[in-house]
Scaffold this active site. Structure first.
Site, PDB file in Angstrom:
ATOM      1  N   GLY A 244     -25.036   9.314  -7.630  1.00  0.00           N
ATOM      2  CA  GLY A 244     -23.867   8.772  -6.949  1.00  0.00           C
ATOM      3  C   GLY A 244     -24.170   7.372  -6.450  1.00  0.00           C
ATOM      4  O   GLY A 244     -24.996   7.191  -5.555  1.00  0.00           O
TER       5      GLY A 244
ATOM      6  N   GLY B 121     -24.838   6.573  -1.585  1.00  0.00           N
ATOM      7  CA  GLY B 121     -25.908   6.654  -2.572  1.00  0.00           C
ATOM      8  C   GLY B 121     -26.653   5.353  -2.758  1.00  0.00           C
ATOM      9  O   GLY B 121     -27.896   5.330  -2.778  1.00  0.00           O
TER      10      GLY B 121
ATOM     11  N   ARG C 102     -14.092  11.260   1.927  1.00  0.00           N
ATOM     12  CA  ARG C 102     -12.979  11.602   2.808  1.00  0.00           C
ATOM     13  C   ARG C 102     -12.052  10.402   2.980  1.00  0.00           C
ATOM     14  O   ARG C 102     -12.491   9.264   3.004  1.00  0.00           O
ATOM     15  CB  ARG C 102     -13.491  12.034   4.189  1.00  0.00           C
ATOM     16  CG  ARG C 102     -14.221  13.334   4.194  1.00  0.00           C
ATOM     17  CD  ARG C 102     -14.825  13.618   5.561  1.00  0.00           C
ATOM     18  NE  ARG C 102     -13.812  13.946   6.545  1.00  0.00           N
ATOM     19  CZ  ARG C 102     -14.056  14.076   7.839  1.00  0.00           C
ATOM     20  NH1 ARG C 102     -15.260  13.844   8.303  1.00  0.00           N
ATOM     21  NH2 ARG C 102     -13.089  14.399   8.676  1.00  0.00           N
TER      22      ARG C 102
ATOM     23  N   ARG D 267     -13.201  17.834   5.876  1.00  0.00           N
ATOM     24  CA  ARG D 267     -14.245  18.113   4.903  1.00  0.00           C
ATOM     25  C   ARG D 267     -13.847  19.292   4.016  1.00  0.00           C
ATOM     26  O   ARG D 267     -14.150  19.331   2.831  1.00  0.00           O
ATOM     27  CB  ARG D 267     -15.574  18.397   5.615  1.00  0.00           C
ATOM     28  CG  ARG D 267     -16.181  17.170   6.290  1.00  0.00           C
ATOM     29  CD  ARG D 267     -17.513  17.491   6.958  1.00  0.00           C
ATOM     30  NE  ARG D 267     -18.097  16.304   7.567  1.00  0.00           N
ATOM     31  CZ  ARG D 267     -17.861  15.898   8.801  1.00  0.00           C
ATOM     32  NH1 ARG D 267     -17.037  16.599   9.572  1.00  0.00           N
ATOM     33  NH2 ARG D 267     -18.429  14.819   9.283  1.00  0.00           N
TER      34      ARG D 267
ATOM     35  N   HIS E 246     -21.532  21.416   9.467  1.00  0.00           N
ATOM     36  CA  HIS E 246     -21.252  19.982   9.536  1.00  0.00           C
ATOM     37  C   HIS E 246     -19.737  19.824   9.511  1.00  0.00           C
ATOM     38  O   HIS E 246     -19.118  19.660   8.476  1.00  0.00           O
ATOM     39  CB  HIS E 246     -21.884  19.284   8.331  1.00  0.00           C
ATOM     40  CG  HIS E 246     -21.739  17.790   8.357  1.00  0.00           C
ATOM     41  ND1 HIS E 246     -22.056  17.033   9.448  1.00  0.00           N
ATOM     42  CD2 HIS E 246     -21.311  16.922   7.403  1.00  0.00           C
ATOM     43  CE1 HIS E 246     -21.846  15.756   9.178  1.00  0.00           C
ATOM     44  NE2 HIS E 246     -21.383  15.666   7.949  1.00  0.00           N
TER      45      HIS E 246
END
Length: 312
Positions: free
Chosen positions: A8, A13, A81, A87, A174
């Site tokens: 990514g 990334g 997002r 999420r 999370h």
């Protein structure tokens, strides 16, 4: 030179790849479906390294053969997002991406440790473990370190101290089921719940839970990447150096804290080969109930994933 692969080439990334390359700990392969994006960012990072003295070599592309020989694979690939998106909203969108990239990366680097960053974090970590079929100690999600870092920042600002004096402890999911533990969060050795009243603690914990969403709302077209990349790079470093570093990570529990069969953020000891053991804190009944509620929420979404896998 040792080797790490980052899948990514978006902001999380590529910033992770930059941090790792600048550390000089390992060569870095940056892989993305957009091969030129990965090559371009790898080239840009490489041209900065003469100024840092790092011997790391950075390569980019879309060929998973670049990952061969990697000790750690970091997966950040997926849809970010957007404002107003939770999420959990990302579950279906990112499941297909994660299944494909984890399968390819695991085939190219079958002895590696996988650190998941793609959201929803706990569920995508579970999916990565299902796809690989590996020992649970080799697959984990980066979340608790980020949540803790956010809590440390907010607490330090409230108390007027350096964030380095705050040792945070955040367990659970999370996301909305995050479980900050003020008894185990200390400031210069003093528990946080002895320094702040309950109402102020509640405000800090809520802002920590919404820390990512707050940044998304401000950036509008992107999500956080400086803090997440710093956290995942720190975890990679702990694995490569075999540090026995204690960190909260999303791992598959099999009886720890009385919970089994679910990925959940708990303290673990991190080193060569992945996470070595879960650190079981002496939780009170209310804290255990909070952790079990987190587990129930994540398990329900894991069951959604199981249904998706069975039907795909």
């Amino acid at each position: 030179m040792r080797k790490v692969t980052v899948v990514g080439a978006g902001m999380v990334g590529s910033t992770t790849a930059m941090r790792l390359a600048e550390s000089g700990l390992a060569d870095v392969a940056l892989i993305d479906v957009d091969a030129d994006l990965a090559r371009g960012k790898a080239l840009d990072i490489s041209q900065a390294l003469p100024l840092t003295g790092s011997p790391s070599r950075v390569v980019g592309g879309d060929d998973y053969r670049l990952a061969e020989g990697s000790e750690v694979v970091v997966v950040t690939a997926g849809f970010p997002r957007r404002p107003g998106m939770s999420r959990a909203d990302l579950l279906g969108r990112n499941a297909e991406v994660v299944r494909e990239v984890v399968g390819s990366a695991a085939a190219a680097a079958p002895e590696s440790v996988i650190i998941m960053v793609t959201n929803p974090l706990d569920e995508m970590s579970y999916l990565a473990w299902k796809v690989t079929g590996w020992d649970r100690h080799r697959v984990m999600g980066m979340a608790g370190l980020l949540d803790g870092s956010r809590l440390a920042y907010f607490a330090a600002r409230e108390l007027g101290v350096s964030p380095s004096q705050v040792q945070p402890t955040v367990l659970g999911s999370h996301g909305e089921a995050m479980l900050p533990l003020p008894r185990f969060t200390t400031v210069a050795g003093v528990p946080l719940d002895e320094l702040l009243p309950p109402e102020k603690l509640g405000e800090l914990f809520e802002r920590t839970r919404e820390g990512g969403a707050e940044i998304v709302s401000l950036l509008r077209t992107a999500s956080a990447y400086y803090a997440p990349s710093a956290c995942v790079a720190r975890m990679v470093e702990a694995v490569l150096r075999d540090e026995d570093y204690r960190v909260t990570a999303s791992v598959l529990l099999e009886g720890e804290y009385g919970i089994s069969g679910v990925f959940l953020g708990v303290p673990v000891v991190l080193g060569a080969g992945g996470w070595k053991r879960v650190v079981e804190l002496p939780l009170e009944d209310q804290e255990i109930e909070g952790l079990e509620e987190c587990a129930r929420l994540i398990r329900s979404r894991m069951e959604e994933l199981d249904g998706w896998l069975a039907g795909s």
